[in-house]
Design a protein around this motif. Sequence first.
Motif, PDB file in Angstrom:
ATOM      1  N   GLY A  81       0.812  -8.495 -11.971  1.00 57.67           N
ATOM      2  CA  GLY A  81       1.840  -8.377 -11.383  1.00 57.67           C
ATOM      3  C   GLY A  81       3.132  -8.546 -12.052  1.00 57.67           C
ATOM      4  O   GLY A  81       4.292  -8.207 -12.013  1.00 57.67           O
ATOM      5  N   ALA A  82       3.091 -10.141 -12.763  1.00 59.94           N
ATOM      6  CA  ALA A  82       4.401 -10.332 -13.761  1.00 59.94           C
ATOM      7  C   ALA A  82       4.388  -9.341 -14.935  1.00 59.94           C
ATOM      8  O   ALA A  82       5.718  -8.946 -15.056  1.00 59.94           O
ATOM      9  CB  ALA A  82       4.033 -11.839 -14.143  1.00 59.94           C
ATOM     10  N   GLY A  83       3.576  -8.821 -15.378  1.00 60.57           N
ATOM     11  CA  GLY A  83       3.501  -7.719 -16.462  1.00 60.57           C
ATOM     12  C   GLY A  83       4.302  -6.504 -15.948  1.00 60.57           C
ATOM     13  O   GLY A  83       5.242  -5.769 -16.715  1.00 60.57           O
ATOM     14  N   VAL A 260      10.937 -13.645 -12.152  1.00 62.32           N
ATOM     15  CA  VAL A 260      10.302 -12.452 -12.183  1.00 62.32           C
ATOM     16  C   VAL A 260       8.737 -13.231 -12.558  1.00 62.32           C
ATOM     17  O   VAL A 260       7.742 -12.422 -11.801  1.00 62.32           O
ATOM     18  CB  VAL A 260      10.580 -11.757 -13.731  1.00 62.32           C
ATOM     19  CG1 VAL A 260       9.513 -10.755 -13.891  1.00 62.32           C
ATOM     20  CG2 VAL A 260      12.070 -11.064 -13.426  1.00 62.32           C
ATOM     21  N   LEU A 261       8.614 -14.041 -13.158  1.00 64.74           N
ATOM     22  CA  LEU A 261       7.314 -14.634 -13.499  1.00 64.74           C
ATOM     23  C   LEU A 261       6.602 -15.675 -12.423  1.00 64.74           C
ATOM     24  O   LEU A 261       5.613 -15.871 -12.608  1.00 64.74           O
ATOM     25  CB  LEU A 261       7.243 -15.204 -14.952  1.00 64.74           C
ATOM     26  CG  LEU A 261       7.793 -14.322 -15.972  1.00 64.74           C
ATOM     27  CD1 LEU A 261       7.493 -15.035 -17.314  1.00 64.74           C
ATOM     28  CD2 LEU A 261       6.735 -12.898 -16.022  1.00 64.74           C
ATOM     29  N   GLY A 262       7.601 -16.157 -11.650  1.00 61.92           N
ATOM     30  CA  GLY A 262       7.520 -17.468 -10.830  1.00 61.92           C
ATOM     31  C   GLY A 262       5.906 -17.041  -9.971  1.00 61.92           C
ATOM     32  O   GLY A 262       5.470 -17.837  -9.948  1.00 61.92           O
ATOM     33  N   HIS A 263       6.256 -16.012  -9.267  1.00 59.73           N
ATOM     34  CA  HIS A 263       5.295 -15.635  -8.046  1.00 59.73           C
ATOM     35  C   HIS A 263       3.796 -15.511  -8.958  1.00 59.73           C
ATOM     36  O   HIS A 263       2.783 -16.351  -8.446  1.00 59.73           O
ATOM     37  CB  HIS A 263       5.461 -14.427  -7.474  1.00 59.73           C
ATOM     38  CG  HIS A 263       4.243 -14.050  -6.492  1.00 59.73           C
ATOM     39  ND1 HIS A 263       4.106 -14.514  -5.303  1.00 59.73           N
ATOM     40  CD2 HIS A 263       3.594 -12.867  -6.592  1.00 59.73           C
ATOM     41  CE1 HIS A 263       2.968 -13.731  -4.869  1.00 59.73           C
ATOM     42  NE2 HIS A 263       2.555 -13.130  -5.799  1.00 59.73           N
ATOM     43  N   ASP A 264       3.731 -14.911 -10.039  1.00 60.85           N
ATOM     44  CA  ASP A 264       2.379 -14.662 -10.551  1.00 60.85           C
ATOM     45  C   ASP A 264       1.907 -15.825 -10.927  1.00 60.85           C
ATOM     46  O   ASP A 264       0.522 -15.982 -11.593  1.00 60.85           O
ATOM     47  CB  ASP A 264       2.559 -13.439 -11.466  1.00 60.85           C
ATOM     48  CG  ASP A 264       1.220 -12.497 -11.539  1.00 60.85           C
ATOM     49  OD1 ASP A 264       1.044 -12.246 -10.398  1.00 60.85           O
ATOM     50  OD2 ASP A 264       0.665 -12.106 -12.630  1.00 60.85           O
ATOM     51  N   GLU A 265       2.772 -16.688 -11.705  1.00 62.74           N
ATOM     52  CA  GLU A 265       2.256 -18.066 -12.203  1.00 62.74           C
ATOM     53  C   GLU A 265       2.225 -19.232 -11.325  1.00 62.74           C
ATOM     54  O   GLU A 265       2.122 -20.328 -11.821  1.00 62.74           O
ATOM     55  CB  GLU A 265       3.276 -18.440 -13.465  1.00 62.74           C
ATOM     56  CG  GLU A 265       3.394 -17.366 -14.639  1.00 62.74           C
ATOM     57  CD  GLU A 265       2.023 -17.206 -15.359  1.00 62.74           C
ATOM     58  OE1 GLU A 265       1.594 -18.097 -15.498  1.00 62.74           O
ATOM     59  OE2 GLU A 265       1.710 -15.951 -15.832  1.00 62.74           O
ATOM     60  N   HIS A 266       2.367 -19.028  -9.994  1.00 60.56           N
ATOM     61  CA  HIS A 266       2.229 -19.774  -8.864  1.00 60.56           C
ATOM     62  C   HIS A 266       3.235 -21.087  -9.025  1.00 60.56           C
ATOM     63  O   HIS A 266       3.126 -22.278  -8.841  1.00 60.56           O
ATOM     64  CB  HIS A 266       0.846 -20.437  -8.876  1.00 60.56           C
ATOM     65  CG  HIS A 266      -0.073 -19.539  -8.742  1.00 60.56           C
ATOM     66  ND1 HIS A 266      -0.811 -18.928  -7.724  1.00 60.56           N
ATOM     67  CD2 HIS A 266      -1.127 -19.151  -9.771  1.00 60.56           C
ATOM     68  CE1 HIS A 266      -1.587 -18.304  -8.085  1.00 60.56           C
ATOM     69  NE2 HIS A 266      -1.908 -18.418  -9.291  1.00 60.56           N
ATOM     70  N   TRP A 267       4.688 -20.587  -9.391  1.00 61.16           N
ATOM     71  CA  TRP A 267       5.690 -21.216  -9.488  1.00 61.16           C
ATOM     72  C   TRP A 267       5.633 -22.679 -10.313  1.00 61.16           C
ATOM     73  O   TRP A 267       5.676 -23.833  -9.983  1.00 61.16           O
ATOM     74  CB  TRP A 267       6.245 -21.692  -8.166  1.00 61.16           C
ATOM     75  CG  TRP A 267       6.499 -20.369  -7.193  1.00 61.16           C
ATOM     76  CD1 TRP A 267       6.058 -19.638  -6.423  1.00 61.16           C
ATOM     77  CD2 TRP A 267       7.624 -19.680  -7.497  1.00 61.16           C
ATOM     78  NE1 TRP A 267       6.621 -18.538  -5.986  1.00 61.16           N
ATOM     79  CE2 TRP A 267       7.775 -18.448  -6.747  1.00 61.16           C
ATOM     80  CE3 TRP A 267       8.901 -19.573  -8.522  1.00 61.16           C
ATOM     81  CZ2 TRP A 267       8.581 -17.505  -6.752  1.00 61.16           C
ATOM     82  CZ3 TRP A 267       9.701 -18.857  -8.472  1.00 61.16           C
ATOM     83  CH2 TRP A 267       9.737 -17.673  -7.566  1.00 61.16           C
ATOM     84  N   PRO A 268       5.396 -22.444 -11.789  1.00 65.98           N
ATOM     85  CA  PRO A 268       5.115 -23.803 -12.309  1.00 65.98           C
ATOM     86  C   PRO A 268       6.241 -24.546 -12.597  1.00 65.98           C
ATOM     87  O   PRO A 268       7.379 -24.032 -12.306  1.00 65.98           O
ATOM     88  CB  PRO A 268       4.784 -22.941 -13.745  1.00 65.98           C
ATOM     89  CG  PRO A 268       5.475 -21.619 -13.742  1.00 65.98           C
ATOM     90  CD  PRO A 268       5.610 -21.273 -12.479  1.00 65.98           C
ATOM     91  N   VAL A 269       6.124 -25.655 -13.160  1.00 65.85           N
ATOM     92  CA  VAL A 269       7.279 -26.682 -13.367  1.00 65.85           C
ATOM     93  C   VAL A 269       8.473 -25.893 -14.259  1.00 65.85           C
ATOM     94  O   VAL A 269       9.664 -26.123 -13.971  1.00 65.85           O
ATOM     95  CB  VAL A 269       6.727 -27.935 -13.748  1.00 65.85           C
ATOM     96  CG1 VAL A 269       7.933 -28.992 -14.326  1.00 65.85           C
ATOM     97  CG2 VAL A 269       5.882 -28.689 -12.753  1.00 65.85           C
ATOM     98  N   TRP A 270       8.109 -25.263 -15.216  1.00 60.24           N
ATOM     99  CA  TRP A 270       8.965 -25.047 -16.214  1.00 60.24           C
ATOM    100  C   TRP A 270       9.805 -23.915 -15.626  1.00 60.24           C
ATOM    101  O   TRP A 270      10.880 -23.611 -16.047  1.00 60.24           O
ATOM    102  CB  TRP A 270       8.005 -24.350 -17.402  1.00 60.24           C
ATOM    103  CG  TRP A 270       7.216 -23.115 -17.301  1.00 60.24           C
ATOM    104  CD1 TRP A 270       5.935 -23.156 -16.849  1.00 60.24           C
ATOM    105  CD2 TRP A 270       7.553 -21.811 -17.016  1.00 60.24           C
ATOM    106  NE1 TRP A 270       5.405 -21.927 -16.933  1.00 60.24           N
ATOM    107  CE2 TRP A 270       6.649 -20.719 -16.572  1.00 60.24           C
ATOM    108  CE3 TRP A 270       8.797 -21.111 -16.870  1.00 60.24           C
ATOM    109  CZ2 TRP A 270       6.530 -19.533 -16.430  1.00 60.24           C
ATOM    110  CZ3 TRP A 270       9.070 -19.638 -16.899  1.00 60.24           C
ATOM    111  CH2 TRP A 270       7.638 -19.036 -16.264  1.00 60.24           C
TER     112      TRP A 270
END
Length: 518
Positions: A81-83, A260-270
């Motif tokens: 999804g992020a891609g 863009v990437l937060g959802h697919d990465e489960h909202w990481p700290v970075w």
Amino acid sequence: MTETLSKSIAGTTGENTTIPSSAAQPRARKKVKPDSPAGQAPKRPGLILATILVGYFMALLDGSIVNVALPSIHEKLHASGAGLQMVAAGYIIAYAVLLVTGARLGRILGHERLFKAGLAGFTIASLACGMAQNTGELVTFRVIQGVTAAVMLPQVLSLIQQTFQGEARAKAMSAWTAVLASGIVVGQVLGGVLVTANLFGWSWRPVFLVNVPIGVVLWLAAHKTLPSVRPQNSAANNKVDLAGVLTLSPTILALVVPLVLGHDEHWPVWGWIMLAATLPLLGVFLAVERRVAARGSSPILPGRVLRMPGIKPSLILIFLVMVVYAGNLFATAIHLQGALGFSALRTGLAFAPCALTFGLVSYYWRKIPAHLIRRLAVVGLLIAVAAMAAQIPMFKDGGYGGAWFYVDQLVFGLGVGLGNAPTMTLALLNVPVSDAADASGTLATNAQLAQVVGIATLGTLYLSVAPGHAVHAAGHAMAVLSVAAVAVTLVAVGFAHHLHRHDKRQRLMAAAAAATAA
């Protein structure tokens, strides 16, 4: 505006406006140097305009043509999804970051040179996208496409202004506005046609490869027809604001990448750290720009342009409208294909009514009586609000509204067109020709960045509320997205009303000054 709006639209604002009129000649003509193309009628003006506008249209299409191809890309390249979001947004990110710089390079090196160079690079990058073997390659080449588009597109408006005069320029500007307005939607329609046709069994690849033969023909036409314009170098404008580019780029990336990437990465700290860094980075960018201006150089975000009447609220208004427009189109395309099982062709054609009304309004709005034009933005955005509110019952139970969906798209295109096209054009009315490249670059950058934010925020909202593609969950997600879009558009209505009141005050002041002088 300094005179009544009707006179401004009619083109009596003088030689220094960027939107001259078909209805009146300028009050005074400046002497033009013999070697300047502005001093003579262009040879084959129709071919010149067609060449630069088709190039402009092709690059605009690539901001959205990929949307309906995303499911096919997911299937063939196994993209996440992020891609998929980066395939869609990577192009616009690069484009938005470098657009003003592209405009400045055109001033330094020559607009026709930069147009041809950008067109050649865009054509080669399109070929590379069409031949990509994995998601990483496709995202990389999409970013390169965005860079080359940022070189090519800012030159179009400058070439129109420097090549055409009087009524010819007015018609060219109307055509430019219509292309700018309808490119996103037509891209989704054309993308659906190409993916469904599955030319040579290439699935999604013709979405990019179609640019190659068109790009080659356009480059040959540009080489033969575009006028050679002497670069407008000066002590203040003959340098690229490298410091501005280097501070603006991380500011935009810090905002967009985690969205863009937060959802697919489960909202990481970075991701949260990057979002939190956006405001400090913005402060650094503004401080750098002030220092650049204080040294007598020309910053990437020209302060003189932002200080022009009505520019700031116009920028905010256009930003909000394009956030809603791009985000809604992106999420709806995914929803129709992923949740409701529409084919790529059916999905693309679903946006044809929106493209039709958006393009027609953007081309013909100047024919509306002047006393009504002042209210167009407010009325148009209220129409758009009604259209998006109507989406809520259409989608919320897992349906899409049937025939009413297409009617709603027709109305949505009408409303957004009425809200966006006059605002974009009137924002440029009092900009001197010497500042046209910077002003148009600033407006276009603002609009493109808004598309990135729209895709990132509303796209993320849809994907977060609709895990997987269960029909009812996805329908609920579209309803939630529509509520958010209505709220953002209502804020835009407030800015449109402010612009209307500002213009009214300006006209009253001009009338009082004229009465005093008399």
